[in-house]
Design a protein around this motif. Structure first.
Motif, PDB file in Angstrom:
ATOM      1  N   ILE A  21       0.956  -1.267   0.025  1.00  0.00           N
ATOM      2  CA  ILE A  21      -0.161  -0.062   0.019  1.00  0.00           C
ATOM      3  C   ILE A  21       0.889   1.367   0.023  1.00  0.00           C
ATOM      4  O   ILE A  21       0.617   2.336  -0.623  1.00  0.00           O
ATOM      5  CB  ILE A  21      -0.917  -0.034   1.099  1.00  0.00           C
ATOM      6  CG1 ILE A  21      -2.083  -1.181   1.271  1.00  0.00           C
ATOM      7  CG2 ILE A  21      -1.743   1.458   1.363  1.00  0.00           C
ATOM      8  CD1 ILE A  21      -2.978  -1.530   2.311  1.00  0.00           C
ATOM      9  N   LEU A  22       1.785   1.302   0.870  1.00  0.00           N
ATOM     10  CA  LEU A  22       2.907   2.213   0.760  1.00  0.00           C
ATOM     11  C   LEU A  22       3.588   2.931  -0.491  1.00  0.00           C
ATOM     12  O   LEU A  22       3.531   3.777  -1.238  1.00  0.00           O
ATOM     13  CB  LEU A  22       3.838   2.295   1.858  1.00  0.00           C
ATOM     14  CG  LEU A  22       3.650   2.265   3.465  1.00  0.00           C
ATOM     15  CD1 LEU A  22       4.849   1.643   4.134  1.00  0.00           C
ATOM     16  CD2 LEU A  22       3.315   3.765   3.700  1.00  0.00           C
ATOM     17  N   GLY A  23       3.744   1.572  -1.320  1.00  0.00           N
ATOM     18  CA  GLY A  23       4.290   1.790  -2.591  1.00  0.00           C
ATOM     19  C   GLY A  23       3.380   2.127  -3.579  1.00  0.00           C
ATOM     20  O   GLY A  23       3.519   2.903  -4.394  1.00  0.00           O
ATOM     21  N   LEU A  24       2.175   1.767  -3.456  1.00  0.00           N
ATOM     22  CA  LEU A  24       1.022   2.297  -4.326  1.00  0.00           C
ATOM     23  C   LEU A  24       0.461   3.784  -4.208  1.00  0.00           C
ATOM     24  O   LEU A  24       0.496   4.443  -5.359  1.00  0.00           O
ATOM     25  CB  LEU A  24      -0.199   1.118  -4.083  1.00  0.00           C
ATOM     26  CG  LEU A  24      -0.013  -0.132  -4.830  1.00  0.00           C
ATOM     27  CD1 LEU A  24      -1.234  -0.832  -4.671  1.00  0.00           C
ATOM     28  CD2 LEU A  24      -0.019  -0.126  -6.533  1.00  0.00           C
ATOM     29  N   VAL A  25       0.290   4.132  -2.921  1.00  0.00           N
ATOM     30  CA  VAL A  25      -0.358   5.327  -2.784  1.00  0.00           C
ATOM     31  C   VAL A  25       0.462   6.254  -1.892  1.00  0.00           C
ATOM     32  O   VAL A  25       0.239   7.589  -2.062  1.00  0.00           O
ATOM     33  CB  VAL A  25      -1.586   5.241  -1.751  1.00  0.00           C
ATOM     34  CG1 VAL A  25      -2.703   4.331  -2.451  1.00  0.00           C
ATOM     35  CG2 VAL A  25      -1.307   4.552  -0.483  1.00  0.00           C
ATOM     36  N   GLY A  26       1.784   5.798  -1.623  1.00  0.00           N
ATOM     37  CA  GLY A  26       2.836   6.835  -1.174  1.00  0.00           C
ATOM     38  C   GLY A  26       2.660   7.222   0.258  1.00  0.00           C
ATOM     39  O   GLY A  26       3.367   8.047   0.615  1.00  0.00           O
ATOM     40  N   GLY A  27       1.946   6.563   0.922  1.00  0.00           N
ATOM     41  CA  GLY A  27       1.676   6.754   2.360  1.00  0.00           C
ATOM     42  C   GLY A  27       0.549   6.410   2.755  1.00  0.00           C
ATOM     43  O   GLY A  27      -0.461   6.153   2.428  1.00  0.00           O
ATOM     44  N   GLY A  28       0.457   6.305   4.471  1.00  0.00           N
ATOM     45  CA  GLY A  28      -0.907   6.109   5.053  1.00  0.00           C
ATOM     46  C   GLY A  28      -1.011   4.607   5.476  1.00  0.00           C
ATOM     47  O   GLY A  28      -1.709   4.205   6.173  1.00  0.00           O
ATOM     48  N   GLY A  29      -0.203   3.792   4.717  1.00  0.00           N
ATOM     49  CA  GLY A  29      -0.480   2.601   4.797  1.00  0.00           C
ATOM     50  C   GLY A  29       0.057   1.925   6.221  1.00  0.00           C
ATOM     51  O   GLY A  29      -0.614   0.861   6.720  1.00  0.00           O
ATOM     52  N   SER A  30       0.953   2.698   6.961  1.00  0.00           N
ATOM     53  CA  SER A  30       1.382   2.091   8.132  1.00  0.00           C
ATOM     54  C   SER A  30       0.228   2.281   9.398  1.00  0.00           C
ATOM     55  O   SER A  30      -0.015   1.521  10.402  1.00  0.00           O
ATOM     56  CB  SER A  30       2.467   2.986   8.892  1.00  0.00           C
ATOM     57  OG  SER A  30       2.045   4.384   8.827  1.00  0.00           O
ATOM     58  N   ILE A  31      -1.161   3.016   8.900  1.00  0.00           N
ATOM     59  CA  ILE A  31      -2.142   3.122   9.974  1.00  0.00           C
ATOM     60  C   ILE A  31      -2.768   1.682  10.132  1.00  0.00           C
ATOM     61  O   ILE A  31      -3.616   1.384  11.151  1.00  0.00           O
ATOM     62  CB  ILE A  31      -3.161   4.061   9.327  1.00  0.00           C
ATOM     63  CG1 ILE A  31      -4.088   4.422  10.431  1.00  0.00           C
ATOM     64  CG2 ILE A  31      -3.749   3.629   8.040  1.00  0.00           C
ATOM     65  CD1 ILE A  31      -3.639   5.272  11.440  1.00  0.00           C
ATOM     66  N   LEU A  32      -2.539   0.681   9.130  1.00  0.00           N
ATOM     67  CA  LEU A  32      -3.099  -0.430   9.165  1.00  0.00           C
ATOM     68  C   LEU A  32      -2.327  -1.613   9.950  1.00  0.00           C
ATOM     69  O   LEU A  32      -2.817  -2.584  10.322  1.00  0.00           O
ATOM     70  CB  LEU A  32      -3.404  -1.010   7.622  1.00  0.00           C
ATOM     71  CG  LEU A  32      -4.241  -0.360   6.781  1.00  0.00           C
ATOM     72  CD1 LEU A  32      -4.356  -1.234   5.531  1.00  0.00           C
ATOM     73  CD2 LEU A  32      -5.872  -0.479   7.238  1.00  0.00           C
ATOM     74  N   ALA A  33      -1.184  -1.195  10.499  1.00  0.00           N
ATOM     75  CA  ALA A  33      -0.145  -1.937  11.163  1.00  0.00           C
ATOM     76  C   ALA A  33      -0.840  -2.544  12.401  1.00  0.00           C
ATOM     77  O   ALA A  33      -0.789  -3.681  12.801  1.00  0.00           O
ATOM     78  CB  ALA A  33       1.186  -1.159  11.372  1.00  0.00           C
ATOM     79  N   VAL A  34      -1.092  -1.636  13.243  1.00  0.00           N
ATOM     80  CA  VAL A  34      -1.818  -1.993  14.488  1.00  0.00           C
ATOM     81  C   VAL A  34      -3.102  -3.031  14.568  1.00  0.00           C
ATOM     82  O   VAL A  34      -3.119  -4.115  15.081  1.00  0.00           O
ATOM     83  CB  VAL A  34      -2.272  -0.843  15.315  1.00  0.00           C
ATOM     84  CG1 VAL A  34      -2.915  -1.250  16.630  1.00  0.00           C
ATOM     85  CG2 VAL A  34      -0.993   0.053  16.009  1.00  0.00           C
ATOM     86  N   PRO A  35      -4.100  -2.661  13.498  1.00  0.00           N
ATOM     87  CA  PRO A  35      -5.121  -3.604  13.293  1.00  0.00           C
ATOM     88  C   PRO A  35      -5.079  -5.062  12.862  1.00  0.00           C
ATOM     89  O   PRO A  35      -5.206  -6.023  13.153  1.00  0.00           O
ATOM     90  CB  PRO A  35      -6.177  -2.934  12.628  1.00  0.00           C
ATOM     91  CG  PRO A  35      -5.547  -1.759  11.966  1.00  0.00           C
ATOM     92  CD  PRO A  35      -4.365  -1.492  12.898  1.00  0.00           C
ATOM     93  N   LEU A  36      -3.829  -4.945  11.904  1.00  0.00           N
ATOM     94  CA  LEU A  36      -3.331  -6.272  11.370  1.00  0.00           C
ATOM     95  C   LEU A  36      -2.718  -7.187  12.331  1.00  0.00           C
ATOM     96  O   LEU A  36      -2.923  -8.247  12.511  1.00  0.00           O
ATOM     97  CB  LEU A  36      -2.341  -6.065  10.193  1.00  0.00           C
ATOM     98  CG  LEU A  36      -2.887  -5.574   9.005  1.00  0.00           C
ATOM     99  CD1 LEU A  36      -1.917  -4.997   7.863  1.00  0.00           C
ATOM    100  CD2 LEU A  36      -3.732  -6.747   8.263  1.00  0.00           C
TER     101      LEU A  36
END
Length: 269
Positions: A21-36
């Motif tokens: 997701i970080l590679g695709l949209v350039g940011g924000g993907g880390s917000i999913l780390a905790v729920p994952l």
């Protein structure tokens, strides 16, 4: 203790998804780390999930910083000042979070996800002064903003164990007037520093799962490489990808709020 094969695979796969997701949209993907980490990998303690996530976010940001620095998109003096103030805030935020009940913290994290998803739906525009610098001449004007906003964003980042890039980027623009491209590159210094400070605080308390963090980071690196290549092919659809991801963040945020709130409601009945 090393995780079993299932947990190892889930941690690596979850990290890969965040990196993709970080590679695709350039940011924000880390917000999913905790729920994952909490609901997919199965980390039982919300605090351990936050600490482990903060470590992974810090390493990921440091890796992504290299190409931004080579492209000349990092304002180093602004980044250092903003980050130093933010690290103090991150330590304070992490200390406060560890004193909060884990389920309440998850519910609050879900609310943050809803806000982040909403902010991602807004289009970012360029502009700004590409020549802005922190010097003896500009310090009286820039320093109060960099220090104040840096501390506030760091406090938020440390409390929720996230990079906080969605706040750092507009914060840097507000503080200095730098253009969006510079703010994105410069923000990675702060994200890396805030994540490291938060992870250090949790590590001192023994609330980081190091083997899972390593697997999550490994997956993130592989996913990031794949996402960067795929992102080049889909460059013309980046806005559509961002909107889709924002919708996903909002949906997951609703789920996290519900999962975090249900035990609290049960305890009050």
């Amino acid at each position: 203790m090393m995780p079993d094969i299932v947990s190892s695979s889930l941690a690596t796969g979850s990290g890969g998804l965040v990196g993709l997701i970080l590679g695709l949209v350039g940011g924000g993907g880390s917000i999913l780390a905790v729920p994952l980490l909490t609901y997919v990998v199965g980390v039982s303690s919300p605090h351990v999930a936050l600490g482990t996530s903060a470590l992974a976010v810090s390493v990921s940001a440091a890796g992504n910083l290299i190409p931004q620095a080579r492209a000349g998109h990092v304002k180093w003096r602004c980044a250092a000042t903003f980050s130093l103030a933010g690290v103090a805030g991150a330590f304070a935020g992490a200390a406060a979070a560890k004193a909060v009940d884990g389920q309440k913290l998850l519910a609050l994290f879900g609310v943050v996800m809803l806000v982040v998803g909403g902010l991602m739906l807004r289009e970012r525009h360029g502009g700004g002064d590409p020549n802005v610098r922190l010097t003896a001449r500009t310090a009286p004007r820039l320093l109060p903003w960099l220090l104040g906003i840096g501390f506030g964003v760091g406090l938020f980042s440390g409390f929720f164990g996230i990079g906080g890039g969605f706040l750092i980027v507009p914060g840097l623009i507000l503080a200095t007037g730098m253009p969006l491209t510079s703010a994105i590159g410069t923000s990675l210094v702060a994200v890396s520093a805030f994540g490291a400070a938060t992870a250090t605080s949790y590590a001192v308390s023994g609330q980081i799962d190091w083997p899972l963090a390593g697997l999550f980071i490994l997956g993130g690196v592989l996913g990031g490489l794949a996402g960067a290549r795929l992102g080049q092919r889909l460059a013309g659809r980046k806005r559509a990808l961002t909107v889709t991801f924002a919708g996903l963040v909002i949906l997951v945020g609703l789920y996290v709020v519900a999962r975090g709130a249900l035990p609290l409601l049960g305890a009050n009945t």
